[in-house]
Design an enzyme around this catalytic site. Structure first.
Site, mmCIF file in Angstrom:
data_model
loop_
_atom_site.group_PDB
_atom_site.id
_atom_site.type_symbol
_atom_site.label_atom_id
_atom_site.label_comp_id
_atom_site.label_asym_id
_atom_site.label_seq_id
_atom_site.Cartn_x
_atom_site.Cartn_y
_atom_site.Cartn_z
ATOM 1 N N ALA A 238 62.069 -14.242 -19.172
ATOM 2 C CA ALA A 238 62.053 -14.032 -17.846
ATOM 3 C C ALA A 238 63.064 -14.685 -17.091
ATOM 4 O O ALA A 238 63.160 -14.467 -15.841
ATOM 5 C CB ALA A 238 60.865 -14.177 -17.244
ATOM 6 N N ASP B 8 68.670 -25.902 -17.548
ATOM 7 C CA ASP B 8 67.194 -25.701 -17.575
ATOM 8 C C ASP B 8 66.439 -27.047 -18.173
ATOM 9 O O ASP B 8 65.509 -27.275 -17.606
ATOM 10 C CB ASP B 8 67.259 -24.486 -18.748
ATOM 11 C CG ASP B 8 67.339 -22.983 -18.276
ATOM 12 O OD1 ASP B 8 68.038 -22.904 -17.256
ATOM 13 O OD2 ASP B 8 66.963 -22.066 -19.147
HETATM 14 O O1 PMV Z 1 67.256 -17.217 -18.795
HETATM 15 P P1 PMV Z 1 67.173 -18.741 -18.800
HETATM 16 O O2 PMV Z 1 65.917 -19.031 -17.993
HETATM 17 O O3 PMV Z 1 67.540 -18.912 -20.113
HETATM 18 O O4 PMV Z 1 68.652 -19.269 -17.746
HETATM 19 C C1 PMV Z 1 69.684 -19.216 -18.582
HETATM 20 C C2 PMV Z 1 70.853 -19.856 -17.619
HETATM 21 C C3 PMV Z 1 72.242 -19.593 -18.043
HETATM 22 O O5 PMV Z 1 73.053 -20.425 -17.070
HETATM 23 C C4 PMV Z 1 72.343 -18.076 -18.086
HETATM 24 C C5 PMV Z 1 72.546 -20.115 -19.461
HETATM 25 C C6 PMV Z 1 72.634 -21.650 -19.414
HETATM 26 O O6 PMV Z 1 72.577 -22.249 -20.621
HETATM 27 O O7 PMV Z 1 72.723 -22.242 -18.280
#
Ligand code: PMV
Length: 308
Positions: free
Chosen positions: A91, A140
């Site tokens: 999500a 993250d």
């Molecule tokens: O969708 P999520 O919570 O996994 O966020 C990913 C964020 C990105 O910038 C798309 C990938 C990353 O490794 O930073």
């Protein structure tokens, strides 16, 4: 031993952050919790909620990620780990990173490292993230470990992270498209676009860099109307990079019509969640989403809460 971690939303800078452009992310008051106990058995098992059981040799992604995190934490004895999360998977809310960080903290407790600095915890949790995401930027895991509002920039010699001091609390409505997406697939998709259209992607990343710089100022001065405008522009740039979907566009439009100061996708896109910045009460946006068939929740970020 118990470990916890928070979920996150990326205000601006997702995807570009993988390539060294800064991003701004905030920890949210939903996250993950893990409990680890030493066992007499030599085997290691991980229970993810009621549904998933995994062990390092079972060939599953979760099993491999668990094995990687056991190695990163130096666990060479039998353990049983139970982990759970209130974050929906796929999500864009940092579900896997929150689980990874919570598991690392629980394991750290078993090896006498309870209370380790958040950046060290986040680094160990990258072993878990790499299995699921291939080339994660680290935003993250860092946000899951630190919480608060952070400016994160990936660099050759590691990440540079600073807490952004919020002049005023930030009230966000987070709406779910109802469609799960794979971060790995979305990041790989953008890598392919970058090979085919390097100029387009480079220009978009420069636009995102300047949106992030301006957003940091808006957050620090409490200019939420300005910040909302920057979020709308961020959504336009991400759409141009083929990361948006019809559901995401609908959630953004409905939020703006219900009075949000700005709205955009958050995380990998291709589904997942949208965030909307509101001026005080998230109720009207959440109500409008519900009438349009979408679920959401509100979260308030109170200020910089960087842990030393
Ligand atoms: O969708 P999520 O919570 O996994 O966020 C990913 C964020 C990105 O910038 C798309 C990938 C990353 O490794 O930073």
């Amino acid at each position: 031993m118990i470990g916890t971690a928070c979920g996150k939303v990326i205000l601006l800078g997702e995807h570009a952050v993988v390539y060294g452009v800064p991003a701004i992310a905030v920890g949210i008051d939903r996250g993950a919790r893990a409990e680890a106990a030493r066992t007499d058995a030599v085997s290691c098992t991980l229970a993810l909620g009621d549904a998933v059981r995994a062990s390092p040799a079972d060939g599953s992604d979760t099993g491999r990620a668990f094995g990687a995190v056991l190695a990163a934490c130096g666990v060479d004895f039998g353990v049983e780990v139970k982990a759970e999360t209130t974050l929906p998977p796929g999500a864009g809310l940092g579900c896997s990173a929150a689980l990874g960080v919570a598991i690392v903290r629980a394991l750290d407790g078993l090896v006498g490292r309870a209370g380790a600095p958040p950046d060290e915890v986040a680094e160990r949790a990258m072993a878990w993230e790499r299995v699921f995401h291939g080339n994660p930027s680290g935003v993250d895991t860092t946000t899951a470990a630190r919480g608060g509002c952070l400016r994160f920039e990936r660099g050759e010699a590691g990440a540079s992270v600073r807490a952004v001091r919020l002049a005023r609390p930030l009230v966000l409505a987070v709406g779910h498209t109802g469609v799960a997406s794979s971060t790995r697939t979305m990041v790989e998709g953008l890598a392919h676009l970058r090979e085919r259209r390097p100029d387009l992607v480079a220009k978009s990343f420069e636009a995102i860099r300047s949106l992030v710089d301006n957003a940091a100022v808006a957050l620090e001065t409490g200019d939420h109307a300005g910040l909302g405008h920057l979020l709308d522009l961020g959504q336009m740039v991400l759409s141009g990079l083929m990361l948006s979907t019809a559901e995401i566009e609908t959630l953004c439009r409905v939020a703006r019509e219900a009075g949000a100061l700005g709205a955009k996708l958050t995380g990998a896109g291709g589904g997942g969640c949208v965030l909307a910045l509101v001026a005080g009460d998230a109720g009207p946006v959440l109500g409008a989403w519900e009438r349009a068939g979408f679920r959401g929740f509100a979260t308030t970020v109170g200020g910089a809460t960087e842990t030393p």
